[in-house]
Design a protein around this motif. Structure first.
Motif, PDB file in Angstrom:
ATOM      1  N   ALA A 132       0.837  -1.209   0.000  1.00 15.34           N
ATOM      2  CA  ALA A 132       0.000   0.000   0.000  1.00 15.34           C
ATOM      3  C   ALA A 132       0.870   1.257   0.000  1.00 15.34           C
ATOM      4  O   ALA A 132       0.564   2.224  -0.710  1.00 15.34           O
ATOM      5  CB  ALA A 132      -0.939  -0.003   1.204  1.00 15.34           C
ATOM      6  N   SER A 133       1.942   1.249   0.766  1.00 17.27           N
ATOM      7  CA  SER A 133       2.822   2.421   0.775  1.00 17.27           C
ATOM      8  C   SER A 133       3.510   2.595  -0.575  1.00 17.27           C
ATOM      9  O   SER A 133       3.706   3.717  -1.044  1.00 17.27           O
ATOM     10  CB  SER A 133       3.840   2.339   1.910  1.00 17.27           C
ATOM     11  N   GLU A 134       3.864   1.485  -1.225  1.00 15.81           N
ATOM     12  CA  GLU A 134       4.465   1.566  -2.560  1.00 15.81           C
ATOM     13  C   GLU A 134       3.467   2.125  -3.569  1.00 15.81           C
ATOM     14  O   GLU A 134       3.814   2.969  -4.395  1.00 15.81           O
ATOM     15  CB  GLU A 134       4.961   0.193  -3.009  1.00 15.81           C
ATOM     16  N   VAL A 135       2.233   1.661  -3.503  1.00 14.86           N
ATOM     17  CA  VAL A 135       1.198   2.152  -4.411  1.00 14.86           C
ATOM     18  C   VAL A 135       0.974   3.640  -4.189  1.00 14.86           C
ATOM     19  O   VAL A 135       0.927   4.433  -5.136  1.00 14.86           O
ATOM     20  CB  VAL A 135      -0.124   1.374  -4.221  1.00 14.86           C
ATOM     21  N   ARG A 136       0.870   4.033  -2.945  1.00  8.97           N
ATOM     22  CA  ARG A 136       0.541   5.409  -2.588  1.00  8.97           C
ATOM     23  C   ARG A 136       1.680   6.393  -2.881  1.00  8.97           C
ATOM     24  O   ARG A 136       1.453   7.480  -3.394  1.00  8.97           O
ATOM     25  CB  ARG A 136       0.176   5.449  -1.104  1.00  8.97           C
ATOM     26  N   ASP A 137       2.909   5.994  -2.561  1.00  8.65           N
ATOM     27  CA  ASP A 137       4.010   6.955  -2.533  1.00  8.65           C
ATOM     28  C   ASP A 137       5.038   6.826  -3.653  1.00  8.65           C
ATOM     29  O   ASP A 137       5.840   7.742  -3.848  1.00  8.65           O
ATOM     30  CB  ASP A 137       4.759   6.844  -1.199  1.00  8.65           C
ATOM     31  N   ASN A 138       5.089   5.704  -4.347  1.00 12.31           N
ATOM     32  CA  ASN A 138       6.177   5.444  -5.282  1.00 12.31           C
ATOM     33  C   ASN A 138       5.653   5.012  -6.649  1.00 12.31           C
ATOM     34  O   ASN A 138       4.450   4.984  -6.878  1.00 12.31           O
ATOM     35  CB  ASN A 138       7.124   4.385  -4.696  1.00 12.31           C
ATOM     36  N   VAL A 139       6.587   4.637  -7.529  1.00 13.81           N
ATOM     37  CA  VAL A 139       6.204   4.244  -8.881  1.00 13.81           C
ATOM     38  C   VAL A 139       6.751   2.874  -9.274  1.00 13.81           C
ATOM     39  O   VAL A 139       6.842   2.553 -10.460  1.00 13.81           O
ATOM     40  CB  VAL A 139       6.628   5.315  -9.922  1.00 13.81           C
ATOM     41  N   ALA A 140       7.101   2.053  -8.287  1.00 10.44           N
ATOM     42  CA  ALA A 140       7.537   0.688  -8.601  1.00 10.44           C
ATOM     43  C   ALA A 140       6.383  -0.113  -9.189  1.00 10.44           C
ATOM     44  O   ALA A 140       6.590  -1.045  -9.948  1.00 10.44           O
ATOM     45  CB  ALA A 140       8.086  -0.007  -7.358  1.00 10.44           C
ATOM     46  N   THR A 141       5.185   0.255  -8.828  1.00  9.54           N
ATOM     47  CA  THR A 141       3.980  -0.338  -9.396  1.00  9.54           C
ATOM     48  C   THR A 141       3.141   0.782  -9.984  1.00  9.54           C
ATOM     49  O   THR A 141       3.135   1.900  -9.462  1.00  9.54           O
ATOM     50  CB  THR A 141       3.167  -1.103  -8.333  1.00  9.54           C
ATOM     51  N   TYR A 142       2.452   0.485 -11.069  1.00 11.59           N
ATOM     52  CA  TYR A 142       1.608   1.500 -11.693  1.00 11.59           C
ATOM     53  C   TYR A 142       0.168   1.412 -11.206  1.00 11.59           C
ATOM     54  O   TYR A 142      -0.722   2.055 -11.755  1.00 11.59           O
ATOM     55  CB  TYR A 142       1.652   1.375 -13.208  1.00 11.59           C
ATOM     56  N   GLU A 143      -0.043   0.617 -10.187  1.00 10.70           N
ATOM     57  CA  GLU A 143      -1.370   0.526  -9.588  1.00 10.70           C
ATOM     58  C   GLU A 143      -1.659   1.840  -8.857  1.00 10.70           C
ATOM     59  O   GLU A 143      -0.773   2.386  -8.182  1.00 10.70           O
ATOM     60  CB  GLU A 143      -1.390  -0.672  -8.618  1.00 10.70           C
TER      61      GLU A 143
ATOM     62  N   ASP B   3      -4.710   2.413  -6.838  1.00 11.94           N
ATOM     63  CA  ASP B   3      -5.442   2.191  -5.591  1.00 11.94           C
ATOM     64  C   ASP B   3      -4.895   0.955  -4.902  1.00 11.94           C
ATOM     65  O   ASP B   3      -4.873  -0.133  -5.489  1.00 11.94           O
ATOM     66  CB  ASP B   3      -6.938   2.011  -5.872  1.00 11.94           C
ATOM     67  N   ALA B   4      -4.473   1.122  -3.666  1.00 11.12           N
ATOM     68  CA  ALA B   4      -3.893   0.013  -2.914  1.00 11.12           C
ATOM     69  C   ALA B   4      -4.953  -1.057  -2.658  1.00 11.12           C
ATOM     70  O   ALA B   4      -6.039  -0.750  -2.164  1.00 11.12           O
ATOM     71  CB  ALA B   4      -3.331   0.508  -1.594  1.00 11.12           C
ATOM     72  N   PRO B   5      -4.639  -2.299  -3.000  1.00 14.28           N
ATOM     73  CA  PRO B   5      -5.589  -3.378  -2.735  1.00 14.28           C
ATOM     74  C   PRO B   5      -5.698  -3.655  -1.236  1.00 14.28           C
ATOM     75  O   PRO B   5      -4.735  -3.460  -0.495  1.00 14.28           O
ATOM     76  CB  PRO B   5      -4.995  -4.577  -3.478  1.00 14.28           C
TER      77      PRO B   5
END
Length: 186
Positions: free
Chosen positions: A32-43, A45-47
């Motif tokens: 969730a922190s990666e989804v919210r704050d970074n671009v390692a994933t292009y998702e 909305d945090a699942p």
């Protein structure tokens, strides 16, 4: 293992093991922190934990490794291999995913996770591993993969968009075992 990969011992107190349902709250929070704050994933909305459990079960049901790192008994990160593509001809190729908790960055956790993931996938008879690095500026991920012999095979410019900017996606590849030198066991 490529000759340039250090055989240095993992950090003292580091344990790599298969993920369990009990790890899902920590995995969900880190992702969730990666989804919210970074671009390692292009998702975008945090699942939630239910969705992360579904994803974990999907990986495990395919017989692929899903790993957790603990450092001194604390959750430090996770890694897994997933199908690169769903078409049958890709069944010997996997994509790797590695996330390290920011508190443990630079301490060898990512290396230990990726080393184990490569070893486990090789033991399964898989022949290729692909890394899809979420942005060309993610130099830590690129360096981690290069350390294990991955080579950059392409950069897709402006392939994704997140946080109001276009992102270049780096594709890296590592041959596992005999790679494409021989036909795989079916």
């Amino acid at each position: 293992m490529p000759a340039h990969v250090s055989d240095s011992a993992p950090p003292s107190g580091l344990r790599i093991r298969p993920a369990t349902a009990g790890d899902l709250p920590a995995i969900t929070a880190l992702y969730a922190s990666e989804v919210r704050d970074n671009v390692a994933t292009y998702e975008y909305d945090a699942p939630d934990q239910t969705e992360m459990q579904r994803r974990w079960q999907g990986v495990v049901a395919q017989g692929l490794p899903y790993l957790v790192a603990e450092l001194d008994g604390r959750f430090a990160g996770y890694a897994y291999a997933s199908s690169y593509r769903t078409r049958e001809g890709y069944r010997w190729t996997v994509e790797d995913t590695v996330y390290v908790h920011p508190d443990y960055a630079g301490r060898g956790v990512g290396s230990a996770l990726l080393r184990r993931l490569i070893d486990d996938c090789t033991a399964l008879g898989l022949r290729q591993m692909v890394a899809v690095v979420g942005d060309i500026t993610n130099v830590a991920s690129i360096a981690l993969h290069e350390k294990f012999g991955f080579r950059t095979v392409g950069v897709f410019q402006g392939l994704g968009r997140k946080h109001d900017r276009w992102l270049d996606t780096v594709q890296m590849q590592l041959a596992l075992g005999l790679g494409n030198a021989t036909a795989p066991d079916t």
